[in-house]
Design a protein around this motif. Structure first.
Motif, PDB file in Angstrom:
ATOM      1  N   PHE A 100      63.950  92.330  58.691  1.00  0.00           N
ATOM      2  CA  PHE A 100      64.658  93.518  58.206  1.00  0.00           C
ATOM      3  C   PHE A 100      66.158  93.452  58.454  1.00  0.00           C
ATOM      4  O   PHE A 100      66.928  94.083  57.761  1.00  0.00           O
ATOM      5  CB  PHE A 100      64.084  94.781  58.837  1.00  0.00           C
ATOM      6  CG  PHE A 100      62.638  95.001  58.496  1.00  0.00           C
ATOM      7  CD1 PHE A 100      62.179  94.727  57.214  1.00  0.00           C
ATOM      8  CD2 PHE A 100      61.743  95.447  59.439  1.00  0.00           C
ATOM      9  CE1 PHE A 100      60.838  94.903  56.893  1.00  0.00           C
ATOM     10  CE2 PHE A 100      60.410  95.637  59.128  1.00  0.00           C
ATOM     11  CZ  PHE A 100      59.954  95.362  57.852  1.00  0.00           C
TER      12      PHE A 100
ATOM     13  N   PHE B 247      67.226  90.638  55.570  1.00  0.00           N
ATOM     14  CA  PHE B 247      67.074  90.962  54.161  1.00  0.00           C
ATOM     15  C   PHE B 247      67.046  92.464  53.973  1.00  0.00           C
ATOM     16  O   PHE B 247      66.574  93.200  54.833  1.00  0.00           O
ATOM     17  CB  PHE B 247      65.768  90.385  53.613  1.00  0.00           C
ATOM     18  CG  PHE B 247      65.683  88.905  53.739  1.00  0.00           C
ATOM     19  CD1 PHE B 247      66.439  88.088  52.921  1.00  0.00           C
ATOM     20  CD2 PHE B 247      64.865  88.327  54.692  1.00  0.00           C
ATOM     21  CE1 PHE B 247      66.377  86.722  53.042  1.00  0.00           C
ATOM     22  CE2 PHE B 247      64.793  86.955  54.820  1.00  0.00           C
ATOM     23  CZ  PHE B 247      65.546  86.142  53.995  1.00  0.00           C
ATOM     24  N   CYS B 248      67.524  92.892  52.822  1.00  0.00           N
ATOM     25  CA  CYS B 248      67.451  94.307  52.518  1.00  0.00           C
ATOM     26  C   CYS B 248      66.138  94.570  51.830  1.00  0.00           C
ATOM     27  O   CYS B 248      65.913  94.164  50.700  1.00  0.00           O
ATOM     28  CB  CYS B 248      68.589  94.711  51.610  1.00  0.00           C
ATOM     29  SG  CYS B 248      68.543  96.453  51.277  1.00  0.00           S
ATOM     30  N   ILE B 249      65.267  95.238  52.532  1.00  0.00           N
ATOM     31  CA  ILE B 249      63.913  95.402  52.030  1.00  0.00           C
ATOM     32  C   ILE B 249      63.520  96.854  52.104  1.00  0.00           C
ATOM     33  O   ILE B 249      63.796  97.544  53.072  1.00  0.00           O
ATOM     34  CB  ILE B 249      62.951  94.544  52.877  1.00  0.00           C
ATOM     35  CG1 ILE B 249      63.017  93.114  52.370  1.00  0.00           C
ATOM     36  CG2 ILE B 249      61.541  95.071  52.815  1.00  0.00           C
ATOM     37  CD1 ILE B 249      62.534  92.123  53.351  1.00  0.00           C
TER      38      ILE B 249
ATOM     39  N   ARG C 148      62.832 100.613  60.178  1.00  0.00           N
ATOM     40  CA  ARG C 148      63.858  99.582  60.168  1.00  0.00           C
ATOM     41  C   ARG C 148      64.032  99.000  58.782  1.00  0.00           C
ATOM     42  O   ARG C 148      65.086  98.552  58.414  1.00  0.00           O
ATOM     43  CB  ARG C 148      63.467  98.425  61.108  1.00  0.00           C
ATOM     44  CG  ARG C 148      63.805  98.612  62.539  1.00  0.00           C
ATOM     45  CD  ARG C 148      63.155  97.522  63.349  1.00  0.00           C
ATOM     46  NE  ARG C 148      61.704  97.521  63.119  1.00  0.00           N
ATOM     47  CZ  ARG C 148      60.869  96.617  63.642  1.00  0.00           C
ATOM     48  NH1 ARG C 148      61.331  95.649  64.388  1.00  0.00           N
ATOM     49  NH2 ARG C 148      59.586  96.693  63.407  1.00  0.00           N
ATOM     50  N   TYR C 149      62.907  98.922  58.040  1.00  0.00           N
ATOM     51  CA  TYR C 149      63.075  98.477  56.667  1.00  0.00           C
ATOM     52  C   TYR C 149      63.779  99.598  55.942  1.00  0.00           C
ATOM     53  O   TYR C 149      63.640 100.754  56.300  1.00  0.00           O
ATOM     54  CB  TYR C 149      61.739  98.097  56.019  1.00  0.00           C
ATOM     55  CG  TYR C 149      60.623  99.065  56.214  1.00  0.00           C
ATOM     56  CD1 TYR C 149      59.821  98.999  57.342  1.00  0.00           C
ATOM     57  CD2 TYR C 149      60.374 100.062  55.282  1.00  0.00           C
ATOM     58  CE1 TYR C 149      58.785  99.901  57.528  1.00  0.00           C
ATOM     59  CE2 TYR C 149      59.337 100.959  55.464  1.00  0.00           C
ATOM     60  CZ  TYR C 149      58.554 100.878  56.595  1.00  0.00           C
ATOM     61  OH  TYR C 149      57.539 101.767  56.773  1.00  0.00           O
ATOM     62  N   CYS C 150      64.563  99.257  54.941  1.00  0.00           N
ATOM     63  CA  CYS C 150      65.421 100.266  54.352  1.00  0.00           C
ATOM     64  C   CYS C 150      64.598 101.240  53.536  1.00  0.00           C
ATOM     65  O   CYS C 150      64.086 100.877  52.491  1.00  0.00           O
ATOM     66  CB  CYS C 150      66.432  99.611  53.425  1.00  0.00           C
ATOM     67  SG  CYS C 150      67.402  98.346  54.206  1.00  0.00           S
TER      68      CYS C 150
ATOM     69  N   ARG D 202      73.737  99.027  55.379  1.00  0.00           N
ATOM     70  CA  ARG D 202      73.377  97.841  56.145  1.00  0.00           C
ATOM     71  C   ARG D 202      73.628  96.547  55.391  1.00  0.00           C
ATOM     72  O   ARG D 202      73.806  95.507  55.992  1.00  0.00           O
ATOM     73  CB  ARG D 202      71.914  97.947  56.595  1.00  0.00           C
ATOM     74  CG  ARG D 202      71.782  99.086  57.613  1.00  0.00           C
ATOM     75  CD  ARG D 202      70.411  99.260  58.159  1.00  0.00           C
ATOM     76  NE  ARG D 202      69.706  98.014  58.338  1.00  0.00           N
ATOM     77  CZ  ARG D 202      68.395  97.902  58.261  1.00  0.00           C
ATOM     78  NH1 ARG D 202      67.668  98.963  57.975  1.00  0.00           N
ATOM     79  NH2 ARG D 202      67.807  96.760  58.460  1.00  0.00           N
ATOM     80  N   PHE D 203      73.624  96.611  54.085  1.00  0.00           N
ATOM     81  CA  PHE D 203      73.870  95.391  53.314  1.00  0.00           C
ATOM     82  C   PHE D 203      74.979  95.643  52.300  1.00  0.00           C
ATOM     83  O   PHE D 203      74.809  95.447  51.107  1.00  0.00           O
ATOM     84  CB  PHE D 203      72.584  94.922  52.642  1.00  0.00           C
ATOM     85  CG  PHE D 203      71.541  94.520  53.642  1.00  0.00           C
ATOM     86  CD1 PHE D 203      71.490  93.214  54.107  1.00  0.00           C
ATOM     87  CD2 PHE D 203      70.656  95.451  54.159  1.00  0.00           C
ATOM     88  CE1 PHE D 203      70.553  92.844  55.067  1.00  0.00           C
ATOM     89  CE2 PHE D 203      69.714  95.093  55.120  1.00  0.00           C
ATOM     90  CZ  PHE D 203      69.660  93.782  55.570  1.00  0.00           C
TER      91      PHE D 203
ATOM     92  N   LYS E 163      76.078  93.264  49.520  1.00  0.00           N
ATOM     93  CA  LYS E 163      75.194  92.920  48.400  1.00  0.00           C
ATOM     94  C   LYS E 163      75.608  93.730  47.182  1.00  0.00           C
ATOM     95  O   LYS E 163      75.577  94.960  47.210  1.00  0.00           O
ATOM     96  CB  LYS E 163      73.747  93.259  48.778  1.00  0.00           C
ATOM     97  CG  LYS E 163      72.826  92.104  48.483  1.00  0.00           C
ATOM     98  CD  LYS E 163      71.409  92.384  48.870  1.00  0.00           C
ATOM     99  CE  LYS E 163      70.530  91.637  47.884  1.00  0.00           C
ATOM    100  NZ  LYS E 163      69.269  92.239  47.648  1.00  0.00           N
TER     101      LYS E 163
ATOM    102  N   HIS F 275      71.169  95.969  43.936  1.00  0.00           N
ATOM    103  CA  HIS F 275      69.778  96.011  44.425  1.00  0.00           C
ATOM    104  C   HIS F 275      68.876  96.308  43.243  1.00  0.00           C
ATOM    105  O   HIS F 275      69.228  97.117  42.377  1.00  0.00           O
ATOM    106  CB  HIS F 275      69.612  97.116  45.472  1.00  0.00           C
ATOM    107  CG  HIS F 275      70.403  96.892  46.715  1.00  0.00           C
ATOM    108  ND1 HIS F 275      69.884  96.348  47.853  1.00  0.00           N
ATOM    109  CD2 HIS F 275      71.717  97.125  46.986  1.00  0.00           C
ATOM    110  CE1 HIS F 275      70.825  96.260  48.782  1.00  0.00           C
ATOM    111  NE2 HIS F 275      71.956  96.724  48.282  1.00  0.00           N
TER     112      HIS F 275
END
Ligand SMILES: Cc1cc2nc3c(=O)[nH]c(=O)nc-3n(C[C@H](O)[C@H](O)[C@H](O)COP(=O)(O)OP(=O)(O)OC[C@H]3O[C@@H](n4cnc5c(N)ncnc54)[C@H](O)[C@@H]3O)c2cc1C
Ligand SMILES: Nc1nc2c(ncn2[C@@H]2O[C@H](COP(=O)(O)OP(=O)(O)OP(=O)(O)O)[C@@H](O)[C@H]2O)c(=O)[nH]1
Ligand SMILES: [Mg+2]
Lengths: 462, 628
Positions: A455, A458-460, B275-277, B286-287, B290, B293
């Motif tokens: 996590f 990677f953006c998940i 924690r996963y977005c 957080r990203f 990038k 998406h």
């Protein structure tokens, strides 16, 4: 499976019904002394008979060889105790040999290769207790033993896990986590727009990992100085023969020796391998009151060296026949945590016997004739290694080497087929087991830690 | 509903956990009552109408293997099916279905309404009746008390639910439904550890306002996969595609400029998200490097114009949501039909539960679903099954049922929850399962059906189907072992051309299949033998052969760990009195109250030495008991 019977009275038959076979050295592997290696568990007899090349009768001591791969490793006495009439209540085999640390190491490795594993701290006694071989009154003692030995095991493991060895293994684990993060993300999040990783890159990373692990294992195996060697500091008044002792231990004239007090000013270090144990011996400036700026600095360095020493050897020559606590304290202060030994030097010219009024052991040596040097080495080994309950740095390193070998095995399996999508779940499994093996050295890494790594890389999300 | 009866099992809440729980208890013949806020929302999908996916489909198949509902209903309601990880190994393949929200609800309601022994009643539950730390029934909002031998609570996100859109907050269990505040209050009077979590959902958009032609289309797989092993091939409604949109740099700018309006970032929400977005805000923060998406635009149903933009869950104010959606590919004219929102809710520390999902503190009381800190329909449904079955077993006076980590994802999930607790909404991932290779979608029946049958969960029809299939697998395996391929065979050239090293001696088809480069279909195509008529049987055999080395290795590992699984830690154990444990370990054990030695060993910080000390302590207790 052996013929150990589940004790009907024992309420933990589930725990007891499969007992893996454990092995450990039951004595301190001191030089020249008798060493006892003990095996306990269902496979003890099978393993022992294979190594001895003969069959055993319970409770009958047999003189014989210990052979592995056609090579004679040691000769000694084998005794087989059939469970439940044994110390642990399981099948137990003992081998009493002559081996010093290196031979013991070889024997342990051979036995482990046959399917046993190194015993955990206190595990023999624990099994004995669980199998009703030790009674209730001893329960506390067993707990204390487990506790004490595991504390020393942690200390020993930390010592093994230091220096270059630590750096290298942490680097390997980091690489492994990196690779697993990519692969697991690939598996768990196929719909997420992770950059399409090419499998080739996985393959390269895998090869690298394998290479690094293999060379680390090799290095660790050969006893290369990867971790912090044990520190032995020589300390004493000027001219007592510190530099001479260093030279004698090193077998070469490293330090200048003169009859002028105050010859040595700097710390002079020499790394020494004593029966597979790494020692770093440090010669220091003689301790006395002085106005000389250089010498004062040298003495300060000598005192600093004691702070980090594992062993402080206090040297006295013919000027002191009676060694007292206060003489020792004058040299090393009273705060050091190092083990302390008293050395009476120049015993080739000593006329009077030494009177030792301290509780520290005394060894008499001569750097000139070499007398007493072996005794000193034995004592050093003992100090560092032995204390049969304590886990030694030597054993800790051995555990680490074994884990490296296990990890390497899994990596090997991982490399046995080309990396491709169809078998990526198998690759992931081999890498998981590789990581588990290394975790025994560097600390646990859970599936939740792995998810955390995914996590944060990677953006998940849905 | 006959209020004078003492029910065997009362299930509170008709969501995904509640439906499976009630259905399972009723299948086992228990007199079961399902009490829920609204019969219309039985089987309501609060968020994305999608079932399955990596890790989750494994749970769905496990529910199915016990004859539960989720897979069967999804097969009737699914409008797009795909197998994810199709090209990767069988252990990580996973079926995912986009469901028609309305069809799903209808099918679920129908299944519940037509189940014998199962009564439905529409009423909020406001309290429990408890005597001597044992639950005896529930109290309805209208004041009526109902008696039951066991109670299963599956209140989802409803307990003290708080919905956030921008800085605006209101009470609610999910959009359009009231929160369950009374029950939350009553439960807070009991000795449970309760905390807050949060989750969110994206705005919905009208498909007629999206330029779908400009977006890549993502069709389902063909032939259309199934989730239930019992499905025949006629269940699926019309299949339709999803579309792939993307966020742009503009999206990012909008979000970053308006972060202060997000209740999460402004500190208004105290509940912890994963924690996963989960939200688009998180992703952008957080990203931030990038540029874009992906956002799947998923149809909400055959009769609905609404699209679910999967990937832009948000709690920003509506005006910002509006800008965000319009900044996405193909969405410049998009019309939002419902706002996105975040929701905060109570959850109960799952460490207060046993492996049966029964409370450690109150007897006969079970918890399942999102209330235990999980997220997802599948996670909820699987827990519902376990809790419902155990409540039924208790009511019947039978031994309870637990699932090991080596038996199913259900076991992994429950063990994770009860031994480690959770700090974020817990979602299933395959990487959580250490025995992943053995816990596959394709063998859920082998792992569960026999056990489930013995509990009374499985119908005769499925039981027969299961046994036929197992028999065929055994026979096919046998056939492969006794089919020999020889270097002298006339077709050998063909075969050698795909082998990495040519065949040197007579080899069984079984052993040949172990080679990574060889597949079942290769052998059939090359005329080595006739293929089995049922592809699911031949593929099962192929998987078993190919994985055998790995599975054997895992079996060894499992066996070694098993012994600690079987050493129970009595609830009365006094950790303070155990010699040698460090204070840290003591505290952890007191907090977690592990049920077995194995669970204790999985708690982080509990060292192998501590486990040894525990074992010695247990033995000591035992010897003392024997002496007295
Ligand atoms: C905004 C939001 C977004 C989500 N996003 C996703 C997602 O994208 N993907 C995903 O997999 N999951 C998502 N989830 C989670 C998913 O909806 C839940 O995990 C799942 O529905 C939980 O099932 P459950 O049975 O535990 O609870 P729910 O489905 O919430 O059902 C609870 C039921 O209990 C009833 N109830 C509650 N209290 C009482 C009472 N006192 N008396 C009577 N009845 C009561 C309610 O009416 C409801 O029927 C989301 C949830 C929400 C709210
Ligand atoms: N006979 C005899 N003489 C020794 C022995 N060891 C050292 N000496 C002599 O003692 C003198 C001092 O020896 P060093 O080794 O330099 O002593 P030191 O402790 O290092 O002295 P400083 O460096 O000045 O502190 C030298 O003349 C050595 O030859 C020994 O074992 N026997
Ligand atoms: Mg000197």
């Amino acid at each position: 499976m052996g013929d150990y019977q589940v004790d009907r009275e024992c309420r933990y038959p589930a725990y007891m019904s499969i007992s893996d076979t454990i092995v450990a050295s039951a004595t301190a592997p001191g030089r020249g002394a008798i060493s006892i290696i003990r095996l306990s568990g269902d496979n003890s007899l099978r393993i022992a008979e294979a190594l001895a090349g003969k069959t055993f009768t319970p409770r009958l001591a047999t003189f014989g060889k210990l052979i592995s791969d056609g090579l004679l490793i040691d000769t000694g006495v084998w005794i087989y105790f059939k469970g439940p009439n044994s110390f642990t209540g399981e099948d137990v085999v003992e081998f009493q040999g002559h081996g010093g640390p290196v031979v013991i190491q070889t024997i342990l490795r051979t036995i482990i290769a046959q399917g046993a594993r190194l015993a955990n701290p206190g595990e023999f006694s624990q099994r004995a207790f669980l199998n009703n071989r030790i009674d209730l009154t001893q329960a506390e003692a067993i707990s204390d033993l487990i506790n004490a030995t595991s504390v020393s095991a942690v200390k020993a493991a930390n010592q093994s896990l230091s220096g270059e060895f630590a750096n290298r293994i942490h680097a390997i684990v980091a690489d492994l986590i990196h690779l697993r993060t990519q692969i697991e993300a690939h598996i768990d999040f196929p719909d997420e727009d992770i950059d399409p990783q090419n499998l080739r890159e996985f393959s390269d990373q895998l090869t690298n990992l394998h290479h690094h692990l293999q060379s680390l294992k090799l290095a660790a195996n050969e006893g290369a100085r990867l971790n912090r060697a044990s520190d032995v500091v020589l300390i004493g008044e000027p001219n007592v023969g510190k530099s001479s002792l260093l030279n004698a231990l090193a077998n070469e004239p490293l330090a200048i020796v003169t009859n002028i007090p105050g010859t040595t000013r700097d710390l002079i270090r020499h790394d020494l391998l004593l029966d597979g144990i790494e020692l770093r011996v440090t010669d220091t400036a003689g301790i006395r009151a002085t106005e000389d700026v250089i010498e004062t600095e040298g003495i300060q360095r000598a005192r600093n060296a004691i702070e980090t020493a594992d062993i402080a050897l206090c040297l006295f020559d013919e000027r002191h026949h009676t060694i007292t606590e206060s003489l020792v304290n004058r040299l090393i202060g009273d705060t050091t945590s190092a083990a302390i030994g008293i050395i009476r030097t120049k015993n080739d010219i000593q006329s009077q016997p030494t009177i030792n009024q301290t509780n520290y052991p005394l060894i008499e040596i001569s750097a000139v004739s070499g007398s007493g040097l072996n005794q000193l080495k034995d004592w050093l080994l003992n100090e560092l290694n032995l204390n049969s309950n304590a886990e030694t740095p030597f054993l800790a390193r051995e555990r680490h080497v074994i884990q490296l070998a296990i990890a390497l095995n899994y990596l090997h399996q991982a490399m046995s087929q080309p990396v491709n999508l169809e078998t990526i779940d198998l690759l992931a499994e081999d890498l998981r087991l590789t990581q588990n093996a290394l975790s025994e050295i560097t600390g646990s890494f859970t599936s939740d830690d792995l998810l955390g790594s995914i996590f944060s890389t990677f953006c998940i999300g849905k | 509903m006959d209020y004078t009866r003492c029910f065997d099992v009362i299930v509170v809440g008709g969501g995904h956990a509640g439906s499976e729980a009630a259905h399972a208890a009723a299948r086992m013949g228990c007199d079961t009552l399902l009490v829920t806020h609204s019969i219309e929302t039985l089987g309501q999908m609060s968020c994305n109408p999608a079932i399955g996916g990596i890790g989750k489909s494994h749970l769905v198949r496990e529910i199915d293997a016990c004859d539960g509902l989720m897979a069967k209903i999804t097969d009737h309601a699914g409008i797009q099916f795909r197998v994810l990880n199709q090209r990767k190994g069988p252990a990580v393949r996973a079926t995912r279905a986009q469901a028609d929200r309305v069809l799903y609800r209808q099918a679920m309601r129908h299944a519940i309404e037509t189940t014998p022994h199962l009564t439905i009643f529409q009423q909020p539950v406001s309290d429990l009746t408890i005597e001597h730390d044992r639950v005896t029934g529930v109290v309805l909002a209208m004041g009526l008390e109902l008696k039951a031998k066991t109670v299963v609570i599956t209140a989802g996100t409803f307990l003290a639910g708080q919905i956030h859109i921008g800085m605006n907050q209101q009470s609610g269990g999910r959009a359009g439904d009231p929160a369950s505040n009374e029950l939350s209050k009553s439960l807070r009077d009991l000795p449970f550890r309760i905390a807050r979590l949060k989750t969110g959902t994206p705005p919905r958009i009208d498909r007629r306002s999206v330029d779908l032609d400009s977006l890549p289309e993502q069709p389902g797989d063909f032939p259309t996969p199934y989730l239930s092993m019992m499905s025949q091939g006629t269940e699926h409604p019309t299949q339709i595609p999803c579309y792939l949109s993307r966020t742009t740099e503009k999206t990012r700018d909008i979000i970053l400029q308006n972060l202060h309006l997000s209740p999460m970032y402004a500190g208004v929400i105290e509940g912890v998200g994963p924690r996963y977005c989960p939200s688009i805000e998180d992703k952008m923060v957080r990203f931030s490097d990038k540029p874009t998406h992906q956002v799947f635009l998923e149809p909400e149903g055959l009769t609905s114009f609404e699209l679910y933009p999967n990937g832009v869950s948000t709690s920003l104010p509506y005006e910002i949501q509006f800008d965000i959606i319009r900044s996405m590919d193909g969405c410049s004219q998009a019309v939002i039909t419902r706002p996105g929102y975040a929701i905060e809710y109570d959850y109960f520390d799952p460490r207060d539960l046993q492996a049966t999902l029964e409370s450690k503190l109150i007897e006969n009381l079970y918890f399942a679903g999102q209330i235990n800190g999980t997220t997802g329909y599948e996670e909820a449904g699987a827990q519902g099954l376990l809790a419902g079955a155990n409540a039924a077993l208790r009511a019947q006076g039978k031994d309870s049922w637990t699932v090991g980590r080596d038996e199913g994802y259900l076991g992994v999930m429950v063990d994770d929850l009860i031994t480690l607790g959770t700090q974020e909404p817990y979602r299933m991932f395959t990487s959580r399962a250490e025995y992943r290779l053995a816990l596959r979608e394709d063998n859920a029946d082998t792992r569960f059906t026999e056990k489930a049958r013995s509990l009374g969960l499985v119908s005769d029809q499925r039981w027969k189907h299961f046994n036929d299939r197992q028999e065929q697998i055994t026979q096919e395996m046998h056939r492969l072992k006794s089919t020999w391929i020889r270097p002298s065979d006339p077709t050998i050239e063909q075969l050698n051309s795909i082998l990495t090293s040519p065949l040197s001696k007579e080899t069984s088809a079984h052993d040949l299949l172990k080679r990574p480069e060889i597949h079942y279909h290769d052998l059939v195509e090359r005329g080595e033998f006739l293929g089995h008529k049922d592809p699911s049987v031949s593929s099962q055999v192929e998987i078993l052969v190919k994985y055998s080395g790995y599975i054997d290795r895992q079996t060894d590992e499992i066996k070694k760990l098993k012994k600690n699984e079987q050493v129970k830690l009595p609830t009365t154990i006094d950790y303070q009195s155990i010699v040698g444990l460090s204070n840290e370990v003591r505290q952890k054990l007191i907090d977690h109250r592990p049920e077995t030695l194995a669970q204790a060993s999985r708690i982080s910080g509990v060292t192998p030495a501590a486990v040894s000390l525990l074992l010695v302590h247990l033995k000591k207790l035992d010897l003392m008991n024997m002496a007295s």
